[in-house]
Scaffold this motif. Structure first.
Motif, PDB file in Angstrom:
ATOM      1  N   VAL A 274      31.529  14.253  29.246  1.00 57.53           N
ATOM      2  CA  VAL A 274      32.632  13.737  30.049  1.00 57.53           C
ATOM      3  C   VAL A 274      33.931  14.384  29.582  1.00 57.53           C
ATOM      4  CG1 VAL A 274      31.432  11.545  30.303  1.00 57.53           C
ATOM      5  CG2 VAL A 274      33.191  11.766  28.554  1.00 57.53           C
ATOM      6  N   HIS A 275      34.938  14.322  30.418  1.00 59.34           N
ATOM      7  CA  HIS A 275      36.226  14.900  30.058  1.00 59.34           C
ATOM      8  C   HIS A 275      36.820  14.146  28.873  1.00 59.34           C
ATOM      9  CE1 HIS A 275      40.313  16.440  30.435  1.00 59.34           C
ATOM     10  NE2 HIS A 275      39.855  17.325  31.310  1.00 59.34           N
ATOM     11  N   ALA A 280      39.106   9.592  25.316  1.00 58.90           N
ATOM     12  CA  ALA A 280      40.304   9.250  24.544  1.00 58.90           C
ATOM     13  C   ALA A 280      40.946   7.969  25.057  1.00 58.90           C
ATOM     14  CB  ALA A 280      41.311  10.401  24.603  1.00 58.90           C
ATOM     15  N   ARG A 281      40.973   7.787  26.378  1.00 53.18           N
ATOM     16  CA  ARG A 281      41.555   6.557  26.914  1.00 53.18           C
ATOM     17  C   ARG A 281      40.733   5.331  26.519  1.00 53.18           C
ATOM     18  NH1 ARG A 281      42.506   7.709  33.148  1.00 53.18           N
ATOM     19  NH2 ARG A 281      41.049   9.415  32.745  1.00 53.18           N
ATOM     20  N   LEU A 282      39.427   5.466  26.581  1.00 54.12           N
ATOM     21  CA  LEU A 282      38.580   4.367  26.130  1.00 54.12           C
ATOM     22  C   LEU A 282      38.829   4.061  24.654  1.00 54.12           C
ATOM     23  CD1 LEU A 282      35.212   5.342  27.867  1.00 54.12           C
ATOM     24  CD2 LEU A 282      36.778   3.512  28.533  1.00 54.12           C
ATOM     25  N   ALA A 283      38.994   5.119  23.859  1.00 55.24           N
ATOM     26  CA  ALA A 283      39.190   4.936  22.420  1.00 55.24           C
ATOM     27  C   ALA A 283      40.513   4.255  22.105  1.00 55.24           C
ATOM     28  CB  ALA A 283      39.116   6.292  21.722  1.00 55.24           C
ATOM     29  N   ARG A 394      42.153  23.082  38.036  1.00 61.00           N
ATOM     30  CA  ARG A 394      40.819  23.565  38.387  1.00 61.00           C
ATOM     31  C   ARG A 394      39.725  22.798  37.661  1.00 61.00           C
ATOM     32  NH1 ARG A 394      41.638  29.595  36.741  1.00 61.00           N
ATOM     33  NH2 ARG A 394      43.062  28.543  35.314  1.00 61.00           N
ATOM     34  N   ILE A 395      40.110  21.992  36.680  1.00 66.76           N
ATOM     35  CA  ILE A 395      39.126  21.192  35.950  1.00 66.76           C
ATOM     36  C   ILE A 395      39.152  19.764  36.488  1.00 66.76           C
ATOM     37  CG2 ILE A 395      38.567  20.226  33.691  1.00 66.76           C
ATOM     38  CD1 ILE A 395      39.534  22.735  32.423  1.00 66.76           C
ATOM     39  N   ARG A 396      38.012  19.217  36.742  1.00 65.64           N
ATOM     40  CA  ARG A 396      37.947  17.869  37.294  1.00 65.64           C
ATOM     41  C   ARG A 396      38.497  16.874  36.279  1.00 65.64           C
ATOM     42  NH1 ARG A 396      34.470  13.577  37.122  1.00 65.64           N
ATOM     43  NH2 ARG A 396      34.404  12.284  39.002  1.00 65.64           N
TER      44      ARG A 396
END
Length: 399
Positions: A274-275, A280-283, A394-396
């Protein structure tokens, strides 16, 4: 080209040694050092804070050198400086000598800890360095597990001065050869003409938008480092404040280390696809959720708090290396990484004192401060994701 597995093992073991002999040293030796040189343990920790401030100043310079020359010479030099600083500390006779020795240690900490290792991995393996960065933190996650008992045994059996000399010797006989086995810059991976324009080799943001995203990341890293350092210094005392005995509080606090390793294993396995913005947001939300557990359930929520804090902290350690790689690419990674971590090192130096004041005045309500910081870090990462979607990356980017 050296395999990523070999790079991971070399840097992972060397980083375990570097962290055990610097960051985790004062917790065991501060009292003995202070007693011998006629100073308090808090004075010794003050010298350690000076080392953190110096490492903040050195970081961008070391990163730029790694970008230009590769990590091998920088990390090898850091082993020599680590050894010199530890040897100087072993000879300290007065508080000024302790400050001088830790100032030398600050030079090596700024050029020989995670940021330098991450930059070395990126210099060698480019965008493929994410798993290498995760692997390095898995190794070094055991630095306190190895370092604290070994330092305590050396101090009790030989004395603190000899313990410092042993650590200095280990840098020369273990750390230096390990870093010497890394490829030189001439053999490091470089982007080819065919891949130079691919995502990850170049920044995915326009130059006029990079500064704003960098500021947000610097805030996230500073907030994470403040929370991590504050908890490392005060967690047992904090847990006692909710009615837990000292022995139980220490036992629960000891779970943070294994939880950090578990968090890194989760990143290495389940979250590796996953991105890193999502992980990081979950962490960043893990610590606030843990604080909420204590707020709602009191002492019954202490175990959940320690585990959640450790899980989040473990993943965020990896995000420090992977987010700049994904967002800004490999070019100039080392120097940029050094600049991004300057605020984190500064707040890290003051976190134990500042959170200690808050804890003394507010009690367990001081968790509101760290909890709000965690939520603010998450919101900052949401802002980064929004900025990237507006840029049309360009990156999801995950929602």
């Amino acid at each position: 080209m050296q395999s990523r597995t070999t790079t991971t093992v070399l840097l992972g073991v060397a980083q375990t040694l570097a962290w055990a002999s610097s960051y985790y040293l004062p917790a065991i030796l501060a009292g003995a050092i202070g007693k011998d040189v006629g100073a308090s343990a808090s004075t010794v920790f003050g010298a350690f804070s000076v080392a953190l401030l110096i490492s903040a100043a050195v970081g961008p310079v070391a990163g730029k050198l790694i970008d230009r020359r590769g990590g091998r010479p920088v990390l090898m030099a850091s082993n020599v400086v680590f050894a010199a600083g530890l040897a100087a500390l072993s000879q300290a006779q007065q508080p000024l000598h302790v400050f001088a020795a830790w100032a030398v240690m600050g030079l090596s900490m700024g050029s020989g800890l995670y940021e330098a290792a991450f930059a070395t991995a990126v210099r060698l393996h480019g965008q493929q360095a994410r798993r290498t960065i995760t692997g390095i933190t898995l190794f070094a996650g055991f630095a306190s597990t190895v370092g604290w008992p070994l330092t305590a045994w050396l101090e009790s059996s030989m004395g603190w001065r000899e313990a410092c000399l042993v650590w200095a010797g280990l840098h020369l006989v273990i750390g230096l050869p390990l870093n010497a086995m890394l490829p030189s810059a001439g053999r490091a991976a470089r982007p080819s003409k065919d891949t130079a324009g691919e995502p990850g080799q170049q920044a995915i943001l326009a130059p006029n938008r990079q500064h704003g995203v960098a500021v947000l990341l610097a805030f996230v890293f500073a907030a994470a480092w403040f929370i991590s350092t504050a908890m490392a210094a005060h967690l047992p005392e904090l847990l006692q404040g909710v009615g837990i005995s000292l022995a139980t509080a220490v036992g629960i606090a000891a779970l943070v280390g294994p939880a950090q390793v578990a968090g890194r294993l989760i990143e290495f396995t389940f979250l590796s696809r996953v991105h890193p913005l999502l992980s990081a947001r979950l962490a960043t939300l893990a610590h606030p959720l843990g604080a909420l557990c204590i707020g709602l359930f009191g002492s019954s929520g202490a175990l959940a708090f320690a585990v959640l804090h450790g899980l989040g902290n473990g993943i965020l350690t990896i995000a420090v290396g992977t987010l700049p790689l994904v967002l800004f690419g490999t070019q100039g990674y080392g120097q940029r990484q050094g600049f991004l971590m300057v605020p984190a090192r500064i707040v890290q130096a003051g976190a134990p004192f500042l959170f200690g004041l808050a804890l003394g005045r507010l009690g367990t309500a001081a968790l509101w401060i760290s909890g709000v910081l965690g939520v603010a870090a998450c919101l900052a990462l949401v802002g980064v994701a929004w900025d990237l979607r507006r840029e049309g990356s360009r990156i999801r980017i995950p929602p």
